[in-house]
Every structure is written in structure tokens, then in C-alpha cells.
Write a protein that holds these residues in place. Structure first.
Motif, PDB file in Angstrom:
ATOM      1  N   ALA A  63     159.587  95.665  65.722  1.00  0.00           N
ATOM      2  CA  ALA A  63     158.606  95.954  66.778  1.00  0.00           C
ATOM      3  C   ALA A  63     159.122  95.502  68.147  1.00  0.00           C
ATOM      4  N   LEU A  64     159.763  94.337  68.192  1.00  0.00           N
ATOM      5  CA  LEU A  64     160.324  93.853  69.456  1.00  0.00           C
ATOM      6  C   LEU A  64     161.440  94.772  69.940  1.00  0.00           C
ATOM      7  N   GLU A  65     162.253  95.241  69.014  1.00  0.00           N
ATOM      8  CA  GLU A  65     163.323  96.183  69.352  1.00  0.00           C
ATOM      9  C   GLU A  65     162.733  97.458  69.956  1.00  0.00           C
ATOM     10  N   ARG A  66     161.697  97.977  69.330  1.00  0.00           N
ATOM     11  CA  ARG A  66     161.031  99.192  69.816  1.00  0.00           C
ATOM     12  C   ARG A  66     160.398  98.941  71.185  1.00  0.00           C
ATOM     13  N   TYR A  67     159.757  97.780  71.353  1.00  0.00           N
ATOM     14  CA  TYR A  67     159.121  97.440  72.632  1.00  0.00           C
ATOM     15  C   TYR A  67     160.151  97.368  73.755  1.00  0.00           C
ATOM     16  N   ARG A  68     161.263  96.700  73.486  1.00  0.00           N
ATOM     17  CA  ARG A  68     162.286  96.540  74.531  1.00  0.00           C
ATOM     18  C   ARG A  68     162.926  97.875  74.906  1.00  0.00           C
ATOM     19  N   ALA A  69     163.005  98.800  73.962  1.00  0.00           N
ATOM     20  CA  ALA A  69     163.571 100.117  74.243  1.00  0.00           C
ATOM     21  C   ALA A  69     162.631 100.975  75.098  1.00  0.00           C
ATOM     22  N   ALA A  70     161.329 100.793  74.929  1.00  0.00           N
ATOM     23  CA  ALA A  70     160.343 101.598  75.667  1.00  0.00           C
ATOM     24  C   ALA A  70     159.067 100.773  75.833  1.00  0.00           C
ATOM     25  N   PRO A  71     159.031  99.868  76.818  1.00  0.00           N
ATOM     26  CA  PRO A  71     157.898  98.938  76.963  1.00  0.00           C
ATOM     27  C   PRO A  71     156.528  99.580  77.153  1.00  0.00           C
ATOM     28  N   SER A  72     156.467 100.779  77.671  1.00  0.00           N
ATOM     29  CA  SER A  72     155.157 101.389  77.909  1.00  0.00           C
ATOM     30  C   SER A  72     154.714 102.321  76.780  1.00  0.00           C
ATOM     31  N   ALA A  73     155.563 102.526  75.785  1.00  0.00           N
ATOM     32  CA  ALA A  73     155.221 103.423  74.673  1.00  0.00           C
ATOM     33  C   ALA A  73     154.490 102.662  73.568  1.00  0.00           C
ATOM     34  N   PRO A  74     153.575 103.326  72.875  1.00  0.00           N
ATOM     35  CA  PRO A  74     152.910 102.679  71.733  1.00  0.00           C
ATOM     36  C   PRO A  74     153.947 102.317  70.662  1.00  0.00           C
ATOM     37  N   ILE A  75     153.701 101.236  69.975  1.00  0.00           N
ATOM     38  CA  ILE A  75     154.605 100.784  68.913  1.00  0.00           C
ATOM     39  C   ILE A  75     153.929 101.054  67.581  1.00  0.00           C
ATOM     40  N   VAL A  76     154.454 102.031  66.854  1.00  0.00           N
ATOM     41  CA  VAL A  76     153.947 102.372  65.528  1.00  0.00           C
ATOM     42  C   VAL A  76     155.155 102.476  64.597  1.00  0.00           C
ATOM     43  N   LEU A  77     155.287 101.509  63.713  1.00  0.00           N
ATOM     44  CA  LEU A  77     156.409 101.492  62.787  1.00  0.00           C
ATOM     45  C   LEU A  77     156.064 102.280  61.533  1.00  0.00           C
ATOM     46  N   ASP A  78     157.067 102.966  60.980  1.00  0.00           N
ATOM     47  CA  ASP A  78     156.866 103.686  59.729  1.00  0.00           C
ATOM     48  C   ASP A  78     157.897 103.204  58.707  1.00  0.00           C
ATOM     49  N   ALA A  79     157.933 103.868  57.573  1.00  0.00           N
ATOM     50  CA  ALA A  79     158.792 103.422  56.473  1.00  0.00           C
ATOM     51  C   ALA A  79     160.264 103.404  56.858  1.00  0.00           C
ATOM     52  N   THR A  80     160.721 104.349  57.657  1.00  0.00           N
ATOM     53  CA  THR A  80     162.136 104.356  58.039  1.00  0.00           C
ATOM     54  C   THR A  80     162.478 103.162  58.929  1.00  0.00           C
ATOM     55  N   ASP A  81     161.518 102.713  59.723  1.00  0.00           N
ATOM     56  CA  ASP A  81     161.763 101.556  60.595  1.00  0.00           C
ATOM     57  C   ASP A  81     161.977 100.279  59.811  1.00  0.00           C
ATOM     58  N   VAL A  82     161.289 100.141  58.684  1.00  0.00           N
ATOM     59  CA  VAL A  82     161.317  98.873  57.952  1.00  0.00           C
ATOM     60  C   VAL A  82     161.990  98.960  56.578  1.00  0.00           C
ATOM     61  N   SER A  83     162.702 100.061  56.334  1.00  0.00           N
ATOM     62  CA  SER A  83     163.326 100.227  55.015  1.00  0.00           C
ATOM     63  C   SER A  83     164.324  99.109  54.712  1.00  0.00           C
ATOM     64  N   SER A  84     164.982  98.580  55.728  1.00  0.00           N
ATOM     65  CA  SER A  84     165.947  97.491  55.497  1.00  0.00           C
ATOM     66  C   SER A  84     165.280  96.145  55.279  1.00  0.00           C
ATOM     67  N   CYS A  85     164.001  96.025  55.567  1.00  0.00           N
ATOM     68  CA  CYS A  85     163.298  94.750  55.404  1.00  0.00           C
ATOM     69  C   CYS A  85     163.264  94.297  53.951  1.00  0.00           C
ATOM     70  N   ALA A  86     163.104  95.235  53.043  1.00  0.00           N
ATOM     71  CA  ALA A  86     163.041  94.878  51.619  1.00  0.00           C
ATOM     72  C   ALA A  86     164.379  94.285  51.148  1.00  0.00           C
ATOM     73  N   LEU A  87     165.472  94.754  51.735  1.00  0.00           N
ATOM     74  CA  LEU A  87     166.783  94.245  51.353  1.00  0.00           C
ATOM     75  C   LEU A  87     166.993  92.813  51.834  1.00  0.00           C
ATOM     76  N   LEU A  88     166.349  92.458  52.929  1.00  0.00           N
ATOM     77  CA  LEU A  88     166.514  91.130  53.499  1.00  0.00           C
ATOM     78  C   LEU A  88     165.591  90.096  52.876  1.00  0.00           C
ATOM     79  N   HIS A  89     164.594  90.555  52.175  1.00  0.00           N
ATOM     80  CA  HIS A  89     163.564  89.645  51.641  1.00  0.00           C
ATOM     81  C   HIS A  89     163.879  89.149  50.278  1.00  0.00           C
TER      82      HIS A  89
END
Length: 89
Positions: A63-89
Motif C-alpha cells: 500500500a505504501l508503494e502504491r501511495y508513493r507512486a500516485a499519492p492522489s489515487a485511491p489505494i485498492v490492492l487485489d490478489a496480484t498485489d499481494v501474491s508474494s505476501c504468502a511466500l514471505l509469511h
């Protein structure tokens, strides 16, 4: 950081707060889809906010990465955004 999350059934998302400049800075609201959270925890029968909390380090980073790339755009994460999270957990 603590995960400030609520499940928004009408938008099929979990809404959460991020603080790009730390707790003394602005509070930014972001969303992650129910589908993305279910993908992180496929056997989940409980609260999606709990899954958000369990994976919050990774979700917050995306979410922070998305915010920094476009601070005025809404931040809505989907499965492709967080697919690597399961690997890190």
C-alpha cells in the motif's frame, strides 16, 4: 505497526490505515479486496480483518508503494498485489 482494519461488506474490501510519514504524519485509507485476503489464507473461515492483521507487514508495504507512486489515487490492492505476501509469511 498495529493494523487498523474494518471489513466493508458493501465494497467487498477490508479498509485499513497507513501512515507514510509515521504516526505524526497523515493517515491514509487503503483497501484490500476480500478475494486477495482469501487468497492469502484459503482455509479461512473467520474474520478477514484477522488475515489483514496477520499479513499486515507485507500488505502495508504494498500500500505504501502504491501511495508513493500516485499519492492522489485511491489505494485498492487485489490478489496480484499481494501474491508474494504468502511466500514471505
Amino acid at each position: 505497526m498495529n493494523c487498523e482494519a474494518i471489513h466493508c461488506t458493501e465494497t467487498r474490501t477490508v479498509r485499513f490505515a497507513i501512515y507514510p510519514d509515521g504516526l505524526d504524519g497523515p493517515r491514509i485509507i487503503a483497501h484490500i479486496s476480500e478475494a486477495a485476503l482469501r487468497g492469502l489464507s484459503p482455509t479461512l473461515d473467520g474474520d478477514l480483518t484477522e488475515t489483514c492483521e496477520n499479513y499486515f507487514d507485507c500488505i502495508e508495504a504494498k500500500a505504501l508503494e502504491r501511495y508513493r507512486a500516485a499519492p492522489s489515487a485511491p489505494i485498492v490492492l487485489d490478489a496480484t498485489d499481494v501474491s508474494s505476501c504468502a511466500l514471505l509469511h
